[in-house]
Write a protein that holds these residues in place. Structure first.
Motif, PDB file in Angstrom:
ATOM      1  N   LYS A  93       0.827  -1.207   0.000  1.00 41.37           N
ATOM      2  CA  LYS A  93       0.000   0.000   0.000  1.00 41.37           C
ATOM      3  C   LYS A  93       0.864   1.261   0.000  1.00 41.37           C
ATOM      4  N   LEU A  94       1.928   1.250   0.787  1.00 41.80           N
ATOM      5  CA  LEU A  94       2.809   2.416   0.841  1.00 41.80           C
ATOM      6  C   LEU A  94       3.426   2.705  -0.523  1.00 41.80           C
ATOM      7  N   ARG A  95       3.794   1.663  -1.233  1.00 46.23           N
ATOM      8  CA  ARG A  95       4.385   1.870  -2.558  1.00 46.23           C
ATOM      9  C   ARG A  95       3.337   2.375  -3.546  1.00 46.23           C
ATOM     10  N   ILE A  96       2.120   1.830  -3.465  1.00 47.15           N
ATOM     11  CA  ILE A  96       1.037   2.275  -4.349  1.00 47.15           C
ATOM     12  C   ILE A  96       0.704   3.740  -4.076  1.00 47.15           C
ATOM     13  N   MET A  97       0.549   4.092  -2.804  1.00 38.97           N
ATOM     14  CA  MET A  97       0.136   5.443  -2.450  1.00 38.97           C
ATOM     15  C   MET A  97       1.201   6.477  -2.800  1.00 38.97           C
ATOM     16  N   ALA A  98       2.467   6.070  -2.855  1.00 45.28           N
ATOM     17  CA  ALA A  98       3.547   7.005  -3.176  1.00 45.28           C
ATOM     18  C   ALA A  98       3.432   7.533  -4.596  1.00 45.28           C
ATOM     19  N   MET A  99       2.799   6.763  -5.486  1.00 42.92           N
ATOM     20  CA  MET A  99       2.696   7.184  -6.883  1.00 42.92           C
ATOM     21  C   MET A  99       1.253   7.444  -7.324  1.00 42.92           C
ATOM     22  N   LEU A 100       0.280   7.187  -6.431  1.00 42.75           N
ATOM     23  CA  LEU A 100      -1.118   7.266  -6.832  1.00 42.75           C
ATOM     24  C   LEU A 100      -1.559   8.685  -7.172  1.00 42.75           C
ATOM     25  N   ASP A 101      -1.182   9.671  -6.360  1.00 44.40           N
ATOM     26  CA  ASP A 101      -1.641  11.035  -6.595  1.00 44.40           C
ATOM     27  C   ASP A 101      -1.234  11.542  -7.970  1.00 44.40           C
ATOM     28  N   GLN A 102       0.012  11.292  -8.339  1.00 45.33           N
ATOM     29  CA  GLN A 102       0.507  11.757  -9.628  1.00 45.33           C
ATOM     30  C   GLN A 102      -0.226  11.072 -10.776  1.00 45.33           C
ATOM     31  N   LEU A 103      -0.442   9.757 -10.662  1.00 45.33           N
ATOM     32  CA  LEU A 103      -1.150   9.035 -11.713  1.00 45.33           C
ATOM     33  C   LEU A 103      -2.619   9.416 -11.757  1.00 45.33           C
ATOM     34  N   LEU A 104      -3.202   9.694 -10.598  1.00 45.20           N
ATOM     35  CA  LEU A 104      -4.600  10.116 -10.550  1.00 45.20           C
ATOM     36  C   LEU A 104      -4.775  11.443 -11.283  1.00 45.20           C
ATOM     37  N   MET A 105      -3.883  12.382 -11.057  1.00 44.68           N
ATOM     38  CA  MET A 105      -3.942  13.661 -11.756  1.00 44.68           C
ATOM     39  C   MET A 105      -3.798  13.457 -13.264  1.00 44.68           C
ATOM     40  N   LYS A 106      -2.878  12.594 -13.652  1.00 49.01           N
ATOM     41  CA  LYS A 106      -2.634  12.334 -15.072  1.00 49.01           C
ATOM     42  C   LYS A 106      -3.887  11.834 -15.774  1.00 49.01           C
ATOM     43  N   TRP A 107      -4.587  10.873 -15.175  1.00 50.42           N
ATOM     44  CA  TRP A 107      -5.722  10.257 -15.870  1.00 50.42           C
ATOM     45  C   TRP A 107      -7.010  11.049 -15.701  1.00 50.42           C
ATOM     46  N   ILE A 108      -7.120  11.857 -14.658  1.00 53.52           N
ATOM     47  CA  ILE A 108      -8.283  12.750 -14.558  1.00 53.52           C
ATOM     48  C   ILE A 108      -8.218  13.783 -15.676  1.00 53.52           C
ATOM     49  N   VAL A 109      -7.020  14.328 -15.926  1.00 51.04           N
ATOM     50  CA  VAL A 109      -6.865  15.318 -16.996  1.00 51.04           C
ATOM     51  C   VAL A 109      -7.150  14.688 -18.360  1.00 51.04           C
ATOM     52  N   LYS A 110      -6.722  13.421 -18.560  1.00 54.40           N
ATOM     53  CA  LYS A 110      -6.903  12.782 -19.865  1.00 54.40           C
ATOM     54  C   LYS A 110      -8.310  12.250 -20.081  1.00 54.40           C
ATOM     55  N   GLU A 111      -8.923  11.678 -19.037  1.00 57.61           N
ATOM     56  CA  GLU A 111     -10.212  11.014 -19.186  1.00 57.61           C
ATOM     57  C   GLU A 111     -11.377  11.763 -18.542  1.00 57.61           C
ATOM     58  N   GLY A 112     -11.082  12.742 -17.681  1.00 59.62           N
ATOM     59  CA  GLY A 112     -12.152  13.478 -17.004  1.00 59.62           C
ATOM     60  C   GLY A 112     -12.716  14.571 -17.889  1.00 59.62           C
ATOM     61  N   LYS A 113     -13.639  14.210 -18.765  1.00 58.08           N
ATOM     62  CA  LYS A 113     -14.163  15.147 -19.759  1.00 58.08           C
ATOM     63  C   LYS A 113     -14.990  16.252 -19.125  1.00 58.08           C
ATOM     64  N   ASP A 114     -15.582  16.015 -17.984  1.00 58.63           N
ATOM     65  CA  ASP A 114     -16.355  17.031 -17.267  1.00 58.63           C
ATOM     66  C   ASP A 114     -15.804  17.126 -15.854  1.00 58.63           C
ATOM     67  N   MET A 115     -15.072  18.193 -15.569  1.00 58.01           N
ATOM     68  CA  MET A 115     -14.427  18.322 -14.263  1.00 58.01           C
ATOM     69  C   MET A 115     -15.432  18.417 -13.118  1.00 58.01           C
ATOM     70  N   PHE A 116     -16.672  18.815 -13.437  1.00 58.74           N
ATOM     71  CA  PHE A 116     -17.677  18.942 -12.394  1.00 58.74           C
ATOM     72  C   PHE A 116     -18.540  17.684 -12.282  1.00 58.74           C
ATOM     73  N   ASN A 117     -18.204  16.648 -13.055  1.00 63.01           N
ATOM     74  CA  ASN A 117     -18.931  15.373 -12.966  1.00 63.01           C
ATOM     75  C   ASN A 117     -17.963  14.240 -13.307  1.00 63.01           C
ATOM     76  N   LEU A 118     -16.890  14.142 -12.532  1.00 62.87           N
ATOM     77  CA  LEU A 118     -15.863  13.131 -12.784  1.00 62.87           C
ATOM     78  C   LEU A 118     -16.370  11.714 -12.552  1.00 62.87           C
ATOM     79  N   GLN A 119     -17.405  11.579 -11.728  1.00 67.91           N
ATOM     80  CA  GLN A 119     -17.913  10.246 -11.419  1.00 67.91           C
ATOM     81  C   GLN A 119     -18.394   9.523 -12.675  1.00 67.91           C
ATOM     82  N   SER A 120     -18.874  10.288 -13.663  1.00 66.07           N
ATOM     83  CA  SER A 120     -19.360   9.666 -14.892  1.00 66.07           C
ATOM     84  C   SER A 120     -18.234   9.026 -15.688  1.00 66.07           C
ATOM     85  N   ASN A 121     -17.000   9.454 -15.461  1.00 66.01           N
ATOM     86  CA  ASN A 121     -15.845   8.883 -16.156  1.00 66.01           C
ATOM     87  C   ASN A 121     -14.957   8.079 -15.224  1.00 66.01           C
TER      88      ASN A 121
END
Length: 330
Positions: free
Chosen positions: A155-183
């Motif tokens: 878990k510690l290793r996963i969490m160390a890189m999760l925030d950066q990867l989460l930002m990366k894929w929200i920007v690429k796949e999050g077509k509606d920033m105010f409704n990210l749950q749909s993506n």
């Protein structure tokens, strides 16, 4: 504990089992004649000699090591137990089940948004599952230097890189920033692939990654909820006007966070433009209505004719044209 308790054991088994333990190593004791190996459900036993894998045993049960285990070991299958000789080997017990871990961003992640210079602060949470899938890599990278390995270590290793990867894929796949749950499903699948590659060299694979929810700052969440509720009334122009008036009268534009202030500014400008268009439409309709109801040129009913010609002064006597000079009178 007897004098020989640290020298050999009659039973080789997972002695320190925990539900959150990925593997545990039995070592530094001689295995004598008559010793037994115990494998419990959900466990694999890997015999190691000088750091090499000698044999992997997966079926649960009790085994006589001399007669049922040694004959199947790669380089030790010819080993003979003598009265004073024992086999010094290590046994790595591996938990074969899938482990489920809850995760959550410790602090807000500022997602870049064109209208917000500081970004949109977002939190997220969910679960991921993983399991051991490659014993050679596990031993080479981890078990060679550790006697045990816990879920928390992964878990510690996963969490160390999760925030950066989460930002990366929200920007690429999050077509509606105010409704990210749909993506969220697409974002989660991309994260699973990236995280799996990051821990591939550990002999561990991520089998599933889910995003339960995205959380916005309270002020922005209220704006999203209010906008969603008013989309059902059908008259968005009236809602926008009321929202602007509510914001002015309630003083919500002061004292908020930078993100909410900027978001409010963007939404406010859009509302103001809508109000200006709505305010100008009635005047245009009135002008169009007046133009459509105005009498056209010619002798249409309702027009008053002059008594005297404006050109020559001749009395008109109700005619459309002057009888003296031919001037059109209406």
């Amino acid at each position: 504990m007897g004098f020989f308790s640290g020298q050999f054991s009659n039973v080789v088994e997972w002695e320190e089992f925990r539900e959150d333990m990925i593997f545990w190593k039995w070592h530094n004791r001689e295995i004598k004649r008559g010793s037994k190996l115990i494998i419990r459900p959900g466990q694999d036993a890997i015999f190691l000699f000088n750091g090499r894998i000698e044999g992997i045993f997966k079926d649960e049960g009790d085994y006589d090591i001399e007669s049922q285990i040694v004959p199947f070991l790669s380089t030790l299958k010819g080993f003979k137990f003598g009265f004073n000789s024992g086999m010094r080997a290590e046994v790595l017990f591996v938990n074969t089940k899938e482990f489920t871990v809850k995760w959550g961003t410790k602090s807000a992640i500022n997602i870049p948004v064109p209208q917000l210079p500081g970004g949109m602060p977002i939190r997220a949470n969910g679960t991921f599952t993983f399991k051991v899938n490659d014993y050679v890599k596990l031993i080479d990278k981890i078990a060679g230097v550790k006697d045990s390995f816990l879920v928390e270590d992964v878990k510690l290793r996963i969490m160390a890189m999760l925030d950066q990867l989460l930002m990366k894929w929200i920007v690429k796949e999050g077509k509606d920033m105010f409704n990210l749950q749909s993506n969220s499903f697409a974002i989660a699948n991309c994260l699973k692939t990236d995280l799996d590659m990051q821990i591939y060299d550990m002999g561990i694979t991520v089998t599933e990654f889910t995003i339960m929810s995205f959380t916005y700052p309270e002020e922005i969440q209220q704006m999203i909820a209010k906008t969603a509720s008013h989309t059902m009334i059908g008259d968005m122009g009236r809602y926008q006007q009321v929202s602007v008036l509510d914001g002015i009268s309630g003083g919500r534009g002061q004292g908020g966070s930078a993100a909410s202030d900027m978001t409010g500014m963007v939404i406010g400008m859009q509302m103001a433009n809508e109000m200006m268009r709505d305010m100008s439409n009635p005047k245009q309709e009135q002008v169009q209505e007046k133009d459509s109801s105005a009498p056209k040129s010619g002798s249409e009913p309702g027009l008053k004719k002059p008594n005297f010609c404006p050109n020559c002064g001749q009395k008109t006597e109700g005619a459309n044209f002057c009888s003296n000079c031919g001037q059109k009178l209406v």
